[in-house]
Design an enzyme around this catalytic site. Sequence first.
Site, PDB file in Angstrom:
ATOM      1  N   ASP A  77       1.085  -1.248  -0.036  1.00 28.47           N
ATOM      2  CA  ASP A  77       0.489   0.342   0.171  1.00 28.47           C
ATOM      3  C   ASP A  77       0.708   1.291   0.110  1.00 28.47           C
ATOM      4  OD1 ASP A  77      -2.846   0.879   0.872  1.00 28.47           O
ATOM      5  OD2 ASP A  77      -1.689   2.197   1.208  1.00 28.47           O
ATOM      6  N   ASN A 105      -2.402  12.570  -4.279  1.00 26.62           N
ATOM      7  CA  ASN A 105      -3.329  13.571  -5.694  1.00 26.62           C
ATOM      8  C   ASN A 105      -4.160  14.594  -5.012  1.00 26.62           C
ATOM      9  OD1 ASN A 105      -4.071  11.369  -6.573  1.00 26.62           O
ATOM     10  ND2 ASN A 105      -5.138  10.011  -5.633  1.00 26.62           N
ATOM     11  N   HIS A 147      -3.978  14.007  -9.184  1.00 25.92           N
ATOM     12  CA  HIS A 147      -4.193  13.098 -10.010  1.00 25.92           C
ATOM     13  C   HIS A 147      -3.462  12.113 -10.697  1.00 25.92           C
ATOM     14  CE1 HIS A 147      -7.924  12.265  -7.430  1.00 25.92           C
ATOM     15  NE2 HIS A 147      -8.452  13.438  -7.789  1.00 25.92           N
ATOM     16  N   ASP A 166      -1.120   9.387 -10.700  1.00 22.15           N
ATOM     17  CA  ASP A 166      -0.930   8.586 -11.565  1.00 22.15           C
ATOM     18  C   ASP A 166       0.441   8.234 -12.486  1.00 22.15           C
ATOM     19  OD1 ASP A 166      -3.666   8.326 -12.259  1.00 22.15           O
ATOM     20  OD2 ASP A 166      -3.774   9.159 -13.800  1.00 22.15           O
ATOM     21  N   GLU A 221      -4.810   2.192  -4.098  1.00 20.16           N
ATOM     22  CA  GLU A 221      -2.855   2.455  -3.576  1.00 20.16           C
ATOM     23  C   GLU A 221      -2.601   0.757  -3.480  1.00 20.16           C
ATOM     24  OE1 GLU A 221      -4.432   4.002  -0.756  1.00 20.16           O
ATOM     25  OE2 GLU A 221      -5.023   4.367  -2.667  1.00 20.16           O
TER      26      GLU A 221
END
Length: 207
Positions: A84, A92, A97, A101, A127
């Site tokens: 994680d 983010n 974002h 990504d 994630e």
Amino acid sequence: QREAEIARANELALRETLTRLEATQRELERANNDKDTLLAELHRQTREDSLTGLLNRRALDTELERECTRAGRYTRPLALALLDIDNFKRINDNHSHAAGDAVLVTIARCLRDARRQSDVVARLGGEEMVMLLPETTAEQAMAVCEGLRGRISAIDWAAHGVPTRVTASIGIAVFRDNDTGAAMLQRADAAMYAAKRAGKDRVTLEI
């Protein structure tokens, strides 16, 4: 002479018919190849996460149950690592974002680079990513995941358009008698949250 002309005309007609048949055969072969290519692409899309290129959750579930069955039948070791990304929501929210990504894609590449031929890497969702490690003991899985954690922590994230340090917490579960994929995922998830509570950026083996 008339018979010769008829014979030549028939021969010419036959050649034209054969030429048309060969062209039709080539078109059918191309259409069949296109169909096979399309089916292969559709199969890939149903199994892959579109952003990272890792296997998706559905494909992971299939692979996980298969490996659990094999590990139980032949009494072989099997490990599952759940990764994680730490503070991903903050990435983010604070850096867009697009930055999030970029983090996902880069860490997915780290997983692919770290895997052996028999390993399975997948995006569980959000994630969270998974490494399924056949023929791997708890100690071996710890070594693999420590190496992966270290590589992620050492990345020059600014070069990837992410102006902050990124780390990951990893939880590991190992196969037990009569285990299921869902049970292994649950224990790996609990181990991962233990790593979070212990300070993040670390690897924790299930208790």
